[in-house]
Design an enzyme around this catalytic site. Structure first.
Site, PDB file in Angstrom:
ATOM      1  N   ARG A 183       0.881 -22.114 -47.076  1.00 37.27           N
ATOM      2  CA  ARG A 183      -0.234 -21.310 -46.541  1.00 37.27           C
ATOM      3  C   ARG A 183      -1.553 -21.781 -47.154  1.00 37.27           C
ATOM      4  O   ARG A 183      -2.550 -21.941 -46.481  1.00 37.27           O
ATOM      5  CB  ARG A 183      -0.006 -19.826 -46.818  1.00 37.27           C
ATOM      6  CG  ARG A 183       0.836 -19.105 -45.792  1.00 37.27           C
ATOM      7  CD  ARG A 183       2.200 -19.725 -45.572  1.00 37.27           C
ATOM      8  NE  ARG A 183       3.001 -18.966 -44.635  1.00 37.27           N
ATOM      9  CZ  ARG A 183       3.895 -18.038 -44.988  1.00 37.27           C
ATOM     10  NH1 ARG A 183       4.139 -17.789 -46.262  1.00 37.27           N
ATOM     11  NH2 ARG A 183       4.560 -17.380 -44.058  1.00 37.27           N
ATOM     12  N   ASP A 212       5.911 -24.407 -43.602  1.00 39.86           N
ATOM     13  CA  ASP A 212       5.868 -23.104 -42.931  1.00 39.86           C
ATOM     14  C   ASP A 212       5.077 -23.260 -41.638  1.00 39.86           C
ATOM     15  O   ASP A 212       4.648 -24.368 -41.304  1.00 39.86           O
ATOM     16  CB  ASP A 212       5.263 -22.027 -43.853  1.00 39.86           C
ATOM     17  CG  ASP A 212       5.913 -20.659 -43.613  1.00 39.86           C
ATOM     18  OD1 ASP A 212       5.936 -20.220 -42.443  1.00 39.86           O
ATOM     19  OD2 ASP A 212       6.416 -20.057 -44.575  1.00 39.86           O
ATOM     20  N   HIS A 282      10.049 -20.429 -38.930  1.00 37.24           N
ATOM     21  CA  HIS A 282       8.869 -20.799 -39.723  1.00 37.24           C
ATOM     22  C   HIS A 282       8.605 -22.304 -39.562  1.00 37.24           C
ATOM     23  O   HIS A 282       8.298 -23.001 -40.530  1.00 37.24           O
ATOM     24  CB  HIS A 282       9.062 -20.443 -41.204  1.00 37.24           C
ATOM     25  CG  HIS A 282       8.873 -18.974 -41.485  1.00 37.24           C
ATOM     26  ND1 HIS A 282       7.665 -18.345 -41.362  1.00 37.24           N
ATOM     27  CD2 HIS A 282       9.753 -18.004 -41.861  1.00 37.24           C
ATOM     28  CE1 HIS A 282       7.796 -17.051 -41.658  1.00 37.24           C
ATOM     29  NE2 HIS A 282       9.058 -16.821 -41.954  1.00 37.24           N
ATOM     30  N   GLU A 346      13.618 -14.858 -41.215  1.00 37.55           N
ATOM     31  CA  GLU A 346      12.690 -14.392 -40.178  1.00 37.55           C
ATOM     32  C   GLU A 346      12.653 -15.288 -38.937  1.00 37.55           C
ATOM     33  O   GLU A 346      11.590 -15.510 -38.366  1.00 37.55           O
ATOM     34  CB  GLU A 346      11.275 -14.268 -40.773  1.00 37.55           C
ATOM     35  CG  GLU A 346      11.214 -13.273 -41.917  1.00 37.55           C
ATOM     36  CD  GLU A 346       9.817 -13.134 -42.532  1.00 37.55           C
ATOM     37  OE1 GLU A 346       9.471 -12.015 -42.883  1.00 37.55           O
ATOM     38  OE2 GLU A 346       9.094 -14.155 -42.643  1.00 37.55           O
ATOM     39  N   TRP A 412      16.164 -11.457 -50.830  1.00 38.77           N
ATOM     40  CA  TRP A 412      14.782 -10.954 -50.883  1.00 38.77           C
ATOM     41  C   TRP A 412      14.623  -9.581 -50.259  1.00 38.77           C
ATOM     42  O   TRP A 412      13.752  -8.827 -50.655  1.00 38.77           O
ATOM     43  CB  TRP A 412      13.814 -11.954 -50.245  1.00 38.77           C
ATOM     44  CG  TRP A 412      13.899 -12.126 -48.753  1.00 38.77           C
ATOM     45  CD1 TRP A 412      14.811 -12.858 -48.064  1.00 38.77           C
ATOM     46  CD2 TRP A 412      13.011 -11.572 -47.773  1.00 38.77           C
ATOM     47  NE1 TRP A 412      14.559 -12.797 -46.715  1.00 38.77           N
ATOM     48  CE2 TRP A 412      13.457 -12.018 -46.512  1.00 38.77           C
ATOM     49  CE3 TRP A 412      11.885 -10.750 -47.839  1.00 38.77           C
ATOM     50  CZ2 TRP A 412      12.812 -11.664 -45.310  1.00 38.77           C
ATOM     51  CZ3 TRP A 412      11.240 -10.395 -46.659  1.00 38.77           C
ATOM     52  CH2 TRP A 412      11.711 -10.848 -45.406  1.00 38.77           C
ATOM     53  N   TYR A 437       8.117  -9.666 -55.715  1.00 40.48           N
ATOM     54  CA  TYR A 437       7.144 -10.439 -54.927  1.00 40.48           C
ATOM     55  C   TYR A 437       5.790 -10.332 -55.633  1.00 40.48           C
ATOM     56  O   TYR A 437       5.170  -9.281 -55.674  1.00 40.48           O
ATOM     57  CB  TYR A 437       7.068  -9.921 -53.488  1.00 40.48           C
ATOM     58  CG  TYR A 437       8.023 -10.637 -52.548  1.00 40.48           C
ATOM     59  CD1 TYR A 437       9.220 -11.171 -53.025  1.00 40.48           C
ATOM     60  CD2 TYR A 437       7.727 -10.799 -51.198  1.00 40.48           C
ATOM     61  CE1 TYR A 437      10.095 -11.839 -52.183  1.00 40.48           C
ATOM     62  CE2 TYR A 437       8.593 -11.465 -50.341  1.00 40.48           C
ATOM     63  CZ  TYR A 437       9.770 -11.982 -50.842  1.00 40.48           C
ATOM     64  OH  TYR A 437      10.641 -12.646 -50.004  1.00 40.48           O
ATOM     65  N   PHE A 438       5.356 -11.459 -56.163  1.00 40.64           N
ATOM     66  CA  PHE A 438       4.118 -11.437 -56.946  1.00 40.64           C
ATOM     67  C   PHE A 438       2.871 -11.543 -56.054  1.00 40.64           C
ATOM     68  O   PHE A 438       1.758 -11.612 -56.564  1.00 40.64           O
ATOM     69  CB  PHE A 438       4.133 -12.552 -58.003  1.00 40.64           C
ATOM     70  CG  PHE A 438       4.965 -12.221 -59.228  1.00 40.64           C
ATOM     71  CD1 PHE A 438       5.728 -11.060 -59.302  1.00 40.64           C
ATOM     72  CD2 PHE A 438       4.968 -13.076 -60.328  1.00 40.64           C
ATOM     73  CE1 PHE A 438       6.487 -10.754 -60.438  1.00 40.64           C
ATOM     74  CE2 PHE A 438       5.710 -12.787 -61.471  1.00 40.64           C
ATOM     75  CZ  PHE A 438       6.472 -11.630 -61.526  1.00 40.64           C
ATOM     76  N   TRP A 487       3.909 -15.693 -52.413  1.00 42.00           N
ATOM     77  CA  TRP A 487       3.447 -16.154 -51.097  1.00 42.00           C
ATOM     78  C   TRP A 487       1.926 -16.184 -51.138  1.00 42.00           C
ATOM     79  O   TRP A 487       1.305 -15.325 -51.762  1.00 42.00           O
ATOM     80  CB  TRP A 487       3.958 -15.209 -50.008  1.00 42.00           C
ATOM     81  CG  TRP A 487       5.449 -15.082 -50.020  1.00 42.00           C
ATOM     82  CD1 TRP A 487       6.184 -14.092 -50.580  1.00 42.00           C
ATOM     83  CD2 TRP A 487       6.397 -16.019 -49.466  1.00 42.00           C
ATOM     84  NE1 TRP A 487       7.534 -14.339 -50.414  1.00 42.00           N
ATOM     85  CE2 TRP A 487       7.688 -15.508 -49.732  1.00 42.00           C
ATOM     86  CE3 TRP A 487       6.271 -17.226 -48.784  1.00 42.00           C
ATOM     87  CZ2 TRP A 487       8.853 -16.172 -49.346  1.00 42.00           C
ATOM     88  CZ3 TRP A 487       7.415 -17.879 -48.392  1.00 42.00           C
ATOM     89  CH2 TRP A 487       8.695 -17.354 -48.670  1.00 42.00           C
ATOM     90  N   THR A 488       1.342 -17.146 -50.457  1.00 38.83           N
ATOM     91  CA  THR A 488      -0.090 -17.350 -50.682  1.00 38.83           C
ATOM     92  C   THR A 488      -0.976 -17.096 -49.461  1.00 38.83           C
ATOM     93  O   THR A 488      -2.093 -17.596 -49.411  1.00 38.83           O
ATOM     94  CB  THR A 488      -0.350 -18.793 -51.188  1.00 38.83           C
ATOM     95  OG1 THR A 488       0.164 -19.720 -50.226  1.00 38.83           O
ATOM     96  CG2 THR A 488       0.293 -19.034 -52.530  1.00 38.83           C
TER      97      THR A 488
HETATM   98  C1  ACM Z   1      10.504 -13.983 -46.963  1.00 37.38           C
HETATM   99  O1  ACM Z   1       9.777 -13.233 -47.634  1.00 37.38           O
HETATM  100  N1  ACM Z   1      10.314 -14.124 -45.666  1.00 37.38           N
HETATM  101  C2  ACM Z   1      11.591 -14.734 -47.581  1.00 37.38           C
END
Ligand code: ACM
Length: 785
Positions: A183, A212, A282, A346, A412, A437-438, A487-488
């Site tokens: 990202r 992604d 993704h 997803e 997750w 999740y940071f 995740w960014t």
């Molecule tokens: C995820 O948060 N989609 C692995």
């Protein structure tokens, strides 16, 4: 809440370390040795009487021809120089004549029953000895010694180390951080810094999310368009159509040479880089580059500009598998990691459902539904990866439709996927959204960085239990460890990555290293306070908000305010001044809310023992400032799915706005409206960066002007309209614009609903601040809430 944290510990696991040491000179008076503030706390630690003085010029020796030991010796010397100003000399050992102050020793014996990361460290009266069978163990011994030194007394050029014997090894082999470079990319220099820093907390996995919908970041020689096309996206512009992003081309990729260099750099610090190549979903970016491997004729011509869940899935034909296998061949050549992560999360199956070819193929293969097709897909890839002597790792969706024979699961959606995998005899890594999740915020402070709305606090990470009681002892052996994921989407720079990871990495490391140890929050935070000092010495700009002093100000009269102080961690003691003088350990201790005459300057700090843990509350209190609230101080009208979102222009950062992107609406709780004549709103334009998987347009409201308005309602969002602030003057302005309008006169204390109505999806206007203009003469009376 403010019980004093204890440095002289008599609690929890520390009691078992035998810290009461009788000194000969004071035989009748047991001396309580101080337990050093190490993170993670070693498995066994025995302080003893005596000290060792380390001085400039002292030697660190390593066994001849031992590159691993030499690296740790050099790394230690460099760290001590940089963070403690101590200049030590690194020398090759001269065997039994060794006079070095710090001796690295390679034990041939792999220390029965201990794992490959184990080490022993003894600080004796004459020397420090670090021994281990592996390079990893020697490195960890050097890290522990560095932590001892940075926690020890001494002057410039001298350190007074207290004697101690440590035998240490982790309980869990997987102690990870995931970095999303798809990202937003981070520089190679930054990633090296991050690897170095996490290794100082003995974290040993960097899971690297390289592909992604928004970008493909890894050079693949055989398919250059993956990075030429898949590496660059159009940034959605703040002022434009959401459907046609017009912003600059944004992105980049890592060359294979850079990757090899990073892998080597990480390995020296006992960090394994695990690459993730996402499939079957993704995949918008690679399919924009090579649409022939997509499931349908529908594809993007460039990576996605927005975030969300996209329908583009890989095909399930032989040519596509060949493409993916060729990519994985290059990936396996670059990354020696035993694990290859293939994503699997997803993947909405719309394209597989709508493709006649794929449906016909499913029939031919006897595959009953699309979940089973995903399972078939992952199993085929797993067969390939297994044939190359690696292990497949995937997000917990790979359980759906049946797990591939050799796959391990990264759980997750909570930890249920990990439990299910372990019960089926598969390995698992636990990385649940809550609390690991940071990219979620750490506190609700007004100064928090952009992130998901819900809080994954330092304490919630510390309280995470990686050993689920529903597993038997044998099943638990399948829990390889735990991992925090960053995740960014809203974490655009390296500085922000650092902010989100630290200090939560300390809690992650503590729990991952020794999950079976009893936990004691007060004791842990006293060690974190020392760790924060190390962060400052390392130049880590961490999130201080867990320890920072928060104020809550309640207006009493026109010129007095009741102030309540707290910190999120609920530890240490808060000291404060009201005359503008700096806070010291002699300043007043906060006990109960107190009344302040306006104007005043309030300064406050959290102290752990006599040390300042965090000192940065410095606030001018006057009749205007006590009424201002910033975005994250406001409540959202609807919390879910709320995101503290922000899309910086690439050339610089902007203030943070907390907004529910589907409902830009905030509540100012308990506004004291006596004497208020005007309301002001700091507004900032945000690009609407979401793609709703159901393609629902967000509700816009009923706007009357070209750029929309901010509406202010009394008590609730359907209450009386007190003010309308046209957004027009802020249109096309990239930063915060302060707008104001008369507020219909009211009295007493009320909630206010502040909502944005707008004619177009983008920009989405965020409220950065709400303030009031106060008529000093109109209403000096005491307020009755
Ligand atoms: C995820 O948060 N989609 C692995």
């Amino acid at each position: 809440m403010m019980d004093k944290s204890r440095t002289f510990l008599s609690v929890g696991r520390v009691a078992s370390f035998g810290i009461v040491v009788a000194l000969a000179a004071f035989a009748t008076q047991p001396v309580v040795a101080r337990t050093p503030a190490l993170i993670p706390m070693p498995a066994h630690l025995e302080p003893s009487a005596g000290t060792l003085i380390l001085q400039d010029g002292a030697e660190i020796s390593y066994p001849a021809m031992d590159d691993g030991a030499r690296f740790s010796a050099m790394h230690l010397a460099e760290l001590l120089k940089r963070t403690r100003g101590l200049s030590l000399r690194v020398v090759e050992s001269v065997g039994t004549q060794d006079k070095a102050a710090i001796v690295f020793e390679r034990t041939a014996d792999p220390m029965t029953n201990r794992n490959k990361e184990a080490y022993d460290l003894v600080v004796g009266r004459n020397a420090v000895k670090i021994s281990a069978a592996s390079s990893a163990g020697l490195y960890y011994g050097s890290v522990t010694l560095w932590q001892l030194v940075t926690d020890a007394a001494g002057d410039k050029g001298t350190v007074q180390l207290e004697c101690v014997a440590i035998q240490d090894a982790p309980e869990l082999p997987w102690r990870g951080i995931m970095l999303d470079s798809a990202r937003h990319m981070q520089s190679v220099t930054y990633i090296k810094q991050l690897i170095d820093r996490i290794s100082l907390e003995k974290l040993n996995v960097l899971h690297w999310h390289l592909t992604d919908d928004q970008g493909w970041r890894l050079e693949i020689k055989r398919y250059p368009k993956l990075t030429q096309v898949g590496g660059f996206r159009r940034l959605p512009h703040v002022f434009g159509s959401a459907a046609k992003p017009t912003g600059p081309n944004y992105g980049g990729f890592y060359t294979q040479a850079e990757v090899r260099d990073l892998v080597k750099y990480a390995a020296q610090r006992n960090v394994m880089i695990v690459p993730e190549i996402e499939m079957p979903g993704h995949a918008s970016a690679p399919l924009a580059a090579y649409p022939q491997f997509g499931s349908t004729d529908l594809h993007l011509t460039a990576p996605a500009s927005e975030y969300g869940i996209f329908p583009y899935l890989y095909n399930v034909d032989d040519k596509t598998f060949e493409f993916l296998e060729n990519i994985l061949t290059e990936v396996m050549d670059l990354f020696p990691s035993p694990y290859i992560h293939v994503g699997g999360d997803e993947a909405i199956k719309d394209q597989w459902k709508s493709s006649a070819t794929i449906q016909a193929q499913m029939k031919k293969l006897g595959i009953v539904n699309e979940d089973a097709l995903q399972s078939y897909f992952i199993k085929r890839i797993d067969t390939f990866i297994t044939a190359h002597h690696r292990r497949t790792l995937g997000w917990d969706e790979i359980l759906e439709g049946g797990l591939a024979p050799n796959a391990a699961v990264m759980s997750w959606h909570g930890i249920a996927g990990g439990i299910s995998a372990a019960k089926q005899g598969h390995d698992a890594v636990l990385a649940p959204v809550r609390p690991l999740y940071f990219n979620y915020r750490q506190t609700d402070s007004a100064s928090e960085a952009p992130g998901r709305f819900a809080l994954n606090s330092l304490q919630s990470v510390y309280n995470f239990d990686p050993l689920p009681p529903s597993l038997t002892a044998d099943e638990r052996k399948h829990i390889l460890g735990i991992q925090a994921n960053l995740w960014t989407e809203y974490v655009q720079t390296g500085d922000r990555v650092t902010w989100m990871i630290f200090p939560r990495a300390a809690a992650l490391a503590e729990v991952a290293w020794a999950p079976s140890h009893p936990r004691n929050w007060n004791e842990f935070t006293s060690r974190v306070a020392v760790e924060l000092q190390r962060y400052r010495k390392l130049g880590i700009v961490y999130d201080p908000n867990a320890f920072r002093v928060n104020t809550q100000e309640t207006i009493e009269t026109s010129n007095t305010v009741m102030v309540a102080l707290s910190n999120q961690a609920g530890v240490g003691s808060i000291r404060y001044t009201l005359d503008g003088s700096p806070v010291t350990r002699f300043s007043m201790v906060y006990r109960d809310p107190f009344s302040v005459q306006l104007p005043a300057r309030l300064r406050a700090a959290t102290f752990m023992e006599s040390e300042v843990a965090q000192s940065d509350l410095d606030r001018t209190l006057d009749s205007a400032s006590v009424r201002v609230r910033y975005s994250q101080d406001l409540q959202l009208c609807v919390n879910d799915p709320a995101i503290a979102m922000q899309q910086d222009p690439p050339q610089g950062s902007r203030p943070v706005v907390l907004v529910n992107y589907k409902n830009p609406c905030w509540i100012y709780k308990g506004a004291n409206l006596n004497g208020i004549t005007q309301i002001s709103a700091g507004v900032m334009a945000l690009p609407y960066v979401f793609r709703d998987k159901n393609k629902q347009a967000p509700p816009l409201g009923d706007s009357k002007t070209k750029a929309g308005e901010v509406e202010v309602h009394l008590d609730s969002c359907t209450g009386k309209l007190l003010a309308t602030i046209p957004i027009g003057p802020a249109d096309r302005h990239p930063g915060v614009t302060l707008l104001s309008a008369p507020l219909e006169r009211s009295s007493g204390v009320h909630d206010l609903c502040v909502k944005v109505v707008r004619p177009t999806v983008t920009p989405l206007w965020g409220i950065y601040s709400i303030g009031f203009t106060f008529d000093e003469h109109s209403s000096p009376q005491k307020v009755e809430p």
